[in-house]
Design an enzyme around this catalytic site. Structure first.
Site, PDB file in Angstrom:
ATOM      1  N   GLU A  40       2.131-108.607   1.096  1.00 48.30           N
ATOM      2  CA  GLU A  40       1.280-109.408   0.230  1.00 48.30           C
ATOM      3  C   GLU A  40      -0.054-109.555   0.962  1.00 48.30           C
ATOM      4  O   GLU A  40      -0.072-109.969   2.125  1.00 48.30           O
ATOM      5  CB  GLU A  40       1.925-110.782   0.007  1.00 48.30           C
ATOM      6  CG  GLU A  40       1.152-111.588  -0.992  1.00 48.30           C
ATOM      7  CD  GLU A  40       1.736-112.981  -1.244  1.00 48.30           C
ATOM      8  OE1 GLU A  40       2.864-113.256  -0.798  1.00 48.30           O
ATOM      9  OE2 GLU A  40       1.039-113.781  -1.877  1.00 48.30           O
ATOM     10  N   ARG A 264      14.711-110.248  10.018  1.00 40.99           N
ATOM     11  CA  ARG A 264      13.356-110.395  10.536  1.00 40.99           C
ATOM     12  C   ARG A 264      13.368-110.295  12.047  1.00 40.99           C
ATOM     13  O   ARG A 264      14.329-110.697  12.694  1.00 40.99           O
ATOM     14  CB  ARG A 264      12.813-111.785  10.195  1.00 40.99           C
ATOM     15  CG  ARG A 264      12.232-111.873   8.867  1.00 40.99           C
ATOM     16  CD  ARG A 264      11.768-113.270   8.558  1.00 40.99           C
ATOM     17  NE  ARG A 264      11.262-113.200   7.215  1.00 40.99           N
ATOM     18  CZ  ARG A 264       9.960-113.086   6.909  1.00 40.99           C
ATOM     19  NH1 ARG A 264       9.050-113.152   7.842  1.00 40.99           N
ATOM     20  NH2 ARG A 264       9.575-112.933   5.673  1.00 40.99           N
ATOM     21  N   LYS A 274       2.598-115.866   8.535  1.00 40.16           N
ATOM     22  CA  LYS A 274       1.177-115.794   8.183  1.00 40.16           C
ATOM     23  C   LYS A 274       0.594-117.181   7.958  1.00 40.16           C
ATOM     24  O   LYS A 274      -0.552-117.449   8.314  1.00 40.16           O
ATOM     25  CB  LYS A 274       1.004-114.936   6.922  1.00 40.16           C
ATOM     26  CG  LYS A 274       0.984-113.454   7.242  1.00 40.16           C
ATOM     27  CD  LYS A 274       0.714-112.620   6.018  1.00 40.16           C
ATOM     28  CE  LYS A 274       1.961-112.444   5.195  1.00 40.16           C
ATOM     29  NZ  LYS A 274       1.854-111.413   4.163  1.00 40.16           N
TER      30      LYS A 274
HETATM   31  P1  ATP Z   1       5.160-114.092   6.499  1.00 35.84           P
HETATM   32  O1  ATP Z   1       6.371-114.957   6.435  1.00 35.84           O
HETATM   33  O2  ATP Z   1       4.640-113.858   7.865  1.00 35.84           O
HETATM   34  O3  ATP Z   1       4.096-114.517   5.552  1.00 35.84           O
HETATM   35  P2  ATP Z   1       6.014-112.241   4.559  1.00 35.84           P
HETATM   36  O4  ATP Z   1       7.387-111.739   4.522  1.00 35.84           O
HETATM   37  O5  ATP Z   1       5.612-113.251   3.570  1.00 35.84           O
HETATM   38  O6  ATP Z   1       5.665-112.671   6.024  1.00 35.84           O
HETATM   39  P3  ATP Z   1       4.941-109.936   3.363  1.00 35.84           P
HETATM   40  O7  ATP Z   1       3.527-109.519   3.278  1.00 35.84           O
HETATM   41  O8  ATP Z   1       5.619-110.358   2.130  1.00 35.84           O
HETATM   42  O9  ATP Z   1       4.994-111.076   4.451  1.00 35.84           O
HETATM   43  O10 ATP Z   1       5.802-108.858   4.136  1.00 35.84           O
HETATM   44  C1  ATP Z   1       5.730-107.466   3.938  1.00 35.84           C
HETATM   45  C2  ATP Z   1       6.984-106.855   4.475  1.00 35.84           C
HETATM   46  O11 ATP Z   1       7.121-107.121   5.863  1.00 35.84           O
HETATM   47  C3  ATP Z   1       8.209-107.423   3.787  1.00 35.84           C
HETATM   48  O12 ATP Z   1       9.067-106.357   3.458  1.00 35.84           O
HETATM   49  C4  ATP Z   1       8.808-108.326   4.813  1.00 35.84           C
HETATM   50  O13 ATP Z   1      10.177-108.418   4.633  1.00 35.84           O
HETATM   51  C5  ATP Z   1       8.405-107.653   6.123  1.00 35.84           C
HETATM   52  N1  ATP Z   1       8.330-108.630   7.215  1.00 35.84           N
HETATM   53  C6  ATP Z   1       7.601-109.758   7.241  1.00 35.84           C
HETATM   54  N2  ATP Z   1       7.818-110.441   8.383  1.00 35.84           N
HETATM   55  C7  ATP Z   1       8.706-109.730   9.112  1.00 35.84           C
HETATM   56  C8  ATP Z   1       9.360-109.909  10.381  1.00 35.84           C
HETATM   57  N3  ATP Z   1       9.117-110.972  11.138  1.00 35.84           N
HETATM   58  N4  ATP Z   1      10.218-108.951  10.793  1.00 35.84           N
HETATM   59  C9  ATP Z   1      10.448-107.878  10.032  1.00 35.84           C
HETATM   60  N5  ATP Z   1       9.896-107.651   8.833  1.00 35.84           N
HETATM   61  C10 ATP Z   1       9.035-108.556   8.359  1.00 35.84           C
HETATM   62 MG    MG Z   2       5.809-112.965   1.522  1.00 34.54          MG
END
Ligand code: ATP
Ligand code: MG
Length: 559
Positions: A40, A264, A274
């Site tokens: 995102e 994760r 984020k």
């Molecule tokens: P955050 O919680 O940091 O905002 P998010 O999951 O909301 O992270 P996205 O932009 O939706 O961020 O993530 C893009 C991809 O990266 C998704 O498939 C998510 O599952 C993966 N991802 C995000 N954080 C991690 C992590 N700590 N370890 C592994 N994969 C991750």
């Molecule tokens: Mg997300």
């Protein structure tokens, strides 16, 4: 987790590779493997995302498939073009080229048609309930939910209302589109999840074209399906969404993408959320998203980490089904391993103390040939100027040394790396008794490579020729947080920031070869660590970041 059991863990196929190999063997999707990385665009990518990128793109590479970069930009409020650009840049920097760069927002018309199709098939309805009313009927994990009073609207009425939602006839929060799934399902997400909501917001790509936006469950799987993604890999929090993912695909009768989940990855002494990173930036705890103390990919790049090191690290930690904290030291291990191969060797003095070699001719400069990188057979050599006045490290001298101090002190010998042996004869001090200059003699026959002096100094120290030295600012970074797992601490993460995470050395002296250094150039400063030229450097002033020390001081301190 130790390096050893990580090795064991990754020697065999990981569970996703097993699934993929079974699918290929069974001829599923014609043996095709197509993954995607779906960020995102609401922030910069962090080290957790790096593992997901390496996984998704890595699987595509391994199985001769493709991996798309897809922006999951269905939430108009938090997304920005700045983030889109940084994400594309970070993915490419990590060494991966997306097969396609797509935007979920480009699918808005198609997703709208899908919603209409669900309504026509009797699998979606417009609900006039408020968020509170919906929540009140949702039930609990042990108690079934109750149907909304609007659940049995006719298809015609639903089609009419949904179209009018789209036209902007209704206020935010007054109507939603919901799946007509199963209000009694033990999986709460199946209890008629929201598919569309009204939001009068400007979108970074579609502008004001839309005032209804699809929810995650109406966008993600459908986008996967539109792109014919075969293996849609996400993190564990989406396990409960898998059922609705499959349900929508089945009811719509579209390409059957399949969702798989992995845990994760969190890195010790940092946070990977984020939202929290945004707070660090907005409240000025760090100097921006790419502050080298941040766990973002852009910060790691600026700090001097290499893409190779991050990829190797991701490969080594593999994937897991349970969340765990990966030791930062392991990342630093891979950074050192790569930098050891590629970093140019140089000499720099962070805390300079003047040395005057009294028996060296005034005005003379000789050039000593020095290897650029002993680890690299093609690394070449450079000419290091040497003369009567040098800088050495304050730390390398003690006037009254304790018994185990083998560096320079009055009357003792030290080898100047790649140069001569010197002896300290006299210490010049300031009014406070602090040494300001060492008057030394050198042994002309002790030159490195042709030493016939027979002298055996107990130490070799680094130095820089004073008249040739380049002054620089050097930034020494340490862990951003004082505890291993700041995200799971009862104290607020902002209270756990390491007050000593940045030390600025303003009067460092670098050897003259650094004059041609440009941002991103990587060096090993002998005895000090790995360093890189920072983007804050100007033609007037070099700014250098310490990427990582030569050894892992923290693990040692922990014992
Ligand atoms: P955050 O919680 O940091 O905002 P998010 O999951 O909301 O992270 P996205 O932009 O939706 O961020 O993530 C893009 C991809 O990266 C998704 O498939 C998510 O599952 C993966 N991802 C995000 N954080 C991690 C992590 N700590 N370890 C592994 N994969 C991750
Ligand atoms: Mg997300």
């Amino acid at each position: 987790m130790t390096t050893d059991n990580i090795k064991e863990e990754t020697q065999s196929l990981n569970f996703l590779e097993e699934i993929i190999e079974q699918d290929i063997a069974a001829g599923k999707n014609g043996g095709r493997v197509h993954t995607r990385f779906p960020p995102e665009p609401n922030g910069y990518l962090h080290v957790g995302h790096a593992t997901s990128i390496c996984l998704n793109f890595g699987l595509a590479v391994k199985y001769g498939g493709k991996c798309n970069l897809r922006f999951d930009d269905t939430n108009p409020v938090t997304e920005e073009t700045e983030y889109v650009d940084s994400i594309i840049n970070d993915v490419r920097w990590l060494g991966f080229e997306p097969a396609n760069i797509f935007y979920a927002s480009d699918y808005f018309p198609k997703l709208y048609d899908f919603a209409v199709d669900l309504i026509k098939k009797g699998f979606a309805y417009v609900d006039d309930s408020t968020a509170e009313e919906i929540a009140a009927l949702k039930g609990t994990p042990t108690e079934p939910g109750k149907p909304s009073p609007y659940r049995d609207r006719s298809v015609e009425e639903n089609l009419d209302l949904f179209e009018r939602m789209r036209k902007g006839e209704f206020a935010e929060g007054t109507k939603t589109l919901r799946a007509k799934a199963d209000m009694t399902s033990p999986n709460m997400i199946m209890r008629d999840p929201l598919l569309y909501r009204i939001k009068f917001a400007h979108h970074h790509r579609t502008g004001d074209d839309w005032c209804i936006y699809p929810m995650y469950d109406m966008a993600h799987g459908q986008s996967d399906s539109i792109e014919h993604i075969t293996h849609s890999i996400c993190t564990l929090e989406f396990v409960p969404h898998r059922e609705i993912y499959d349900w929508c695909i089945e009811k719509l009768g579209i390409f059957p993408s399949k969702q798989y989940e992995f845990a994760r990855r969190n890195l010790s002494y940092t946070i990977v959320s984020k939202r929290k990173l945004l707070k660090l930036v907005n409240e000025g705890h760090v100097n921006g998203w790419d502050d080298p103390r941040m766990p973002t990919i852009s910060a790691m790049r600026r700090r001097g980490y290499t893409a190779t090191a991050i990829r190797e690290w991701a490969k080594r930690i593999g994937i897991a089904k349970r969340e765990n904290l990966v030791d930062l030291s392991l990342m630093e291990f891979f950074v050192r391993e790569d930098l050891n191969k590629i970093a140019l060797r140089a000499m720099a003095v962070l805390d300079p103390l003047k040395v005057v070699i009294t028996n060296y001719p005034e005005g003379k400069t000789e050039f000593l040939e020095t290897e650029n990188n002993p680890e690299d057979p093609n690394g070449g050599t450079r000419q290091m100027p040497f003369g009567r006045e040098l800088w050495i490290e304050q730390d390398d001298f003690m006037e009254n040394p304790p018994p185990k101090f083998f560096r320079l002190s009055p009357g003792t010998l030290a080898r100047l790396k790649s140069a001569y042996i010197i002896q300290c004869d006299e210490v010049v001090k300031d009014a406070d008794g602090k040494p300001t200059e060492l008057r030394c003699t050198y042994f002309p026959e002790s030159r490195s490579g042709s030493d016939t002096s027979g002298l055996k100094p107990k130490t070799t120290i680094h130095w820089v020729s004073a008249p040739h030295a380049i002054p620089a600012e050097v930034r020494l970074y340490d862990r951003l947080f004082t505890v291993e797992d700041p995200a799971n601490d009862e104290r607020d993460f902002l209270e756990l920031i390491n007050p000593d995470s940045l030390k600025v050395v303003t009067k460092a002296m670098l050897e003259p070869s650094l004059a041609s250094g440009t941002p991103g150039d990587k060096y090993q400063f002998l005895r000090l660590g790995y360093f890189t030229v920072d983007t804050d450097s100007t033609t007037e002033k070099l700014v250098i970041n310490r990427t990582v020390t030569l050894r892992d001081a923290w693990s040692k301190a922990k014992g």
